[in-house]
Design an enzyme around this catalytic site. Structure first.
Site, mmCIF file in Angstrom:
data_model
loop_
_atom_site.group_PDB
_atom_site.id
_atom_site.type_symbol
_atom_site.label_atom_id
_atom_site.label_comp_id
_atom_site.label_asym_id
_atom_site.label_seq_id
_atom_site.Cartn_x
_atom_site.Cartn_y
_atom_site.Cartn_z
ATOM 1 N N SER A 13 0.855 -1.187 0.000
ATOM 2 C CA SER A 13 0.000 0.000 0.000
ATOM 3 C C SER A 13 0.886 1.230 0.000
ATOM 4 O O SER A 13 1.577 1.510 0.982
ATOM 5 C CB SER A 13 -0.894 0.018 1.240
ATOM 6 O OG SER A 13 -1.418 1.331 1.390
ATOM 7 N N HIS A 38 -1.047 -1.353 -4.335
ATOM 8 C CA HIS A 38 -2.342 -1.045 -3.711
ATOM 9 C C HIS A 38 -2.427 0.473 -3.541
ATOM 10 O O HIS A 38 -1.548 1.102 -2.945
ATOM 11 C CB HIS A 38 -2.451 -1.756 -2.376
ATOM 12 C CG HIS A 38 -3.773 -1.586 -1.691
ATOM 13 N ND1 HIS A 38 -4.901 -2.312 -2.027
ATOM 14 C CD2 HIS A 38 -4.156 -0.757 -0.691
ATOM 15 C CE1 HIS A 38 -5.916 -1.945 -1.256
ATOM 16 N NE2 HIS A 38 -5.497 -0.994 -0.434
ATOM 17 N N ASP A 40 -4.666 3.584 -2.256
ATOM 18 C CA ASP A 40 -5.759 3.943 -1.346
ATOM 19 C C ASP A 40 -6.297 5.342 -1.643
ATOM 20 O O ASP A 40 -5.577 6.330 -1.517
ATOM 21 C CB ASP A 40 -5.261 3.902 0.101
ATOM 22 C CG ASP A 40 -5.096 2.485 0.607
ATOM 23 O OD1 ASP A 40 -6.062 1.711 0.516
ATOM 24 O OD2 ASP A 40 -3.996 2.151 1.085
ATOM 25 N N MET A 42 -8.874 8.188 -0.566
ATOM 26 C CA MET A 42 -9.677 8.647 0.583
ATOM 27 C C MET A 42 -10.169 10.065 0.325
ATOM 28 O O MET A 42 -9.417 10.896 -0.197
ATOM 29 C CB MET A 42 -8.830 8.624 1.847
ATOM 30 C CG MET A 42 -8.246 7.253 2.152
ATOM 31 S SD MET A 42 -7.363 7.242 3.711
ATOM 32 C CE MET A 42 -6.681 5.577 3.697
ATOM 33 N N HIS A 72 -8.334 1.063 -4.283
ATOM 34 C CA HIS A 72 -9.263 0.865 -3.166
ATOM 35 C C HIS A 72 -9.976 2.195 -2.925
ATOM 36 O O HIS A 72 -9.375 3.137 -2.406
ATOM 37 C CB HIS A 72 -8.448 0.405 -1.943
ATOM 38 C CG HIS A 72 -9.237 0.263 -0.689
ATOM 39 N ND1 HIS A 72 -8.642 0.093 0.549
ATOM 40 C CD2 HIS A 72 -10.571 0.252 -0.463
ATOM 41 C CE1 HIS A 72 -9.567 -0.015 1.474
ATOM 42 N NE2 HIS A 72 -10.748 0.097 0.903
ATOM 43 N N MET A 74 -12.203 4.541 -1.080
ATOM 44 C CA MET A 74 -12.895 4.884 0.178
ATOM 45 C C MET A 74 -13.511 6.254 -0.038
ATOM 46 O O MET A 74 -13.063 7.257 0.539
ATOM 47 C CB MET A 74 -11.879 4.871 1.329
ATOM 48 C CG MET A 74 -11.415 3.462 1.675
ATOM 49 S SD MET A 74 -9.862 3.427 2.610
ATOM 50 C CE MET A 74 -8.686 3.412 1.253
ATOM 51 N N MET A 143 -11.455 -5.769 5.218
ATOM 52 C CA MET A 143 -10.642 -4.824 5.992
ATOM 53 C C MET A 143 -10.371 -5.438 7.361
ATOM 54 O O MET A 143 -11.296 -5.908 8.033
ATOM 55 C CB MET A 143 -11.385 -3.498 6.203
ATOM 56 C CG MET A 143 -11.606 -2.651 4.953
ATOM 57 S SD MET A 143 -10.113 -2.236 4.048
ATOM 58 C CE MET A 143 -9.177 -1.326 5.290
ATOM 59 N N ASP A 181 -6.650 -6.376 4.179
ATOM 60 C CA ASP A 181 -6.037 -5.035 4.178
ATOM 61 C C ASP A 181 -6.073 -4.444 5.579
ATOM 62 O O ASP A 181 -7.148 -4.177 6.119
ATOM 63 C CB ASP A 181 -6.830 -4.143 3.200
ATOM 64 C CG ASP A 181 -6.228 -2.744 3.044
ATOM 65 O OD1 ASP A 181 -5.206 -2.433 3.680
ATOM 66 O OD2 ASP A 181 -6.817 -1.967 2.267
HETATM 67 C C1 DX5 Z 1 -6.385 1.741 5.341
HETATM 68 C C2 DX5 Z 1 -5.855 1.348 3.978
HETATM 69 C C3 DX5 Z 1 -4.743 0.377 3.977
HETATM 70 C C4 DX5 Z 1 -3.506 0.784 4.702
HETATM 71 C C5 DX5 Z 1 -2.791 -0.436 5.162
HETATM 72 O O1 DX5 Z 1 -7.571 2.427 5.197
HETATM 73 O O2 DX5 Z 1 -6.908 0.801 3.192
HETATM 74 O O3 DX5 Z 1 -4.432 -0.050 2.660
HETATM 75 O O4 DX5 Z 1 -2.646 1.588 3.946
HETATM 76 O O5 DX5 Z 1 -1.670 -0.054 5.889
HETATM 77 P P1 DX5 Z 1 -1.003 -0.968 6.998
HETATM 78 O O6 DX5 Z 1 -0.452 -2.174 6.309
HETATM 79 O O7 DX5 Z 1 0.047 -0.072 7.556
HETATM 80 O O8 DX5 Z 1 -2.069 -1.342 7.996
HETATM 81 ZN ZN ZN Z 2 -6.484 -0.155 1.225
#
Ligand code: DX5
Ligand code: ZN
Length: 226
Positions: A13, A38, A40, A42, A72, A74, A143, A181
């Site tokens: 990620s 990956h 993310d 947000m 991903h 969010m 998650m 994740d």
């Molecule tokens: C959290 C993200 C993850 C996050 C995972 O909302 O979706 O992908 O970056 O990070 P670690 O491995 O540090 O928990």
């Molecule tokens: Zn993620």
């Protein structure tokens, strides 16, 4: 750009990468043995954090990142961003059921746009939510932290959810990948793989280390014990 059934896929990620040099960070983890990036997304609305949009995904493709990118989302609402990320070069696009009024339609849209579709379930959301739409999925992502931040601890009851999800997928006879994740580390990767996961998002455990090859080798070794 697809993986074999049963293949253990490691997806760093980049939320925990150095944002000032994202292209080089992606190159480095891929050269160190990662399978997929990956990504993310947000929106400071669905989750209390703000990260990257489709321009950044496109920039990584233009820079030369050819590996699969696992986007991903969010974000709420989600449909317009599904279209933008498909155009920006996403391979997988995964969405949360709470972020769309019409889950079946949003999942169908992802595949219509030529991407692989995924459903993401928060820790408190039951696996059962996936049952009806399983045929629309290329990946089911559980998650193991509440979404929004890297560096949180793995929530132990998600191991039971992974076992349930594995049964659901195998019972349906579908080749849906089972991704996890949040809080995945060298130390818990074997147990997580034993519970049925085949795709592992790993953020802080990789990017907090100087030696990406070393930590990826340790993760592979832990997965091989499962
Ligand atoms: C959290 C993200 C993850 C996050 C995972 O909302 O979706 O992908 O970056 O990070 P670690 O491995 O540090 O928990
Ligand atoms: Zn993620």
């Amino acid at each position: 750009m697809s993986f074999n059934q049963g293949q253990m896929v490691i997806a760093p990620s980049i939320l925990s990468a150095n944002f000032a040099s994202l292209g080089a960070e992606c190159d480095a983890v891929l050269a160190a043995g990662a399978d997929m990036i990956h990504f993310d997304v947000m929106d400071n609305h669905y989750v209390p954090n703000l990260t990257m949009g489709p321009l950044v995904c496109k920039a990584l493709r233009d820079y030369g990142i050819a590996a699969p990118i696992d986007v991903h989302l969010m974000v709420d609402p989600v449909d317009a961003l599904i279209e933008k990320f498909a155009a920006a070069g996403a391979t997988y696009i995964t969405i949360h059921p709470e972020a769309t009024r019409h889950l079946d339609r949003s999942l169908a849209l992802i595949r219509d746009l030529g991407c692989k579709a995924g459903l993401v379930l928060n820790p408190g959301t039951p696996v059962e939510v996936a049952r009806q739409v399983l045929g629309r999925l290329d990946v089911l992502l559980l998650m193991s932290v509440n979404p929004g931040f890297g560096g949180q601890s793995f929530i132990p009851y998600v191991l039971d959810k992974l076992r349930d999800a594995r049964q659901l997928i195998d019972g349906a006879g579908l080749a849906v990948r089972l991704e996890v994740d949040g809080g995945v580390k060298v130390q818990n990767a074997t147990d997580i793989a034993r519970a049925g996961a085949d795709t592992f998002v790993v953020g802080s455990e990789i990017f907090s280390r100087v030696d990406y090859s070393g930590v990826l080798a340790e993760l592979r070794a832990a997965l091989a014990l499962a």
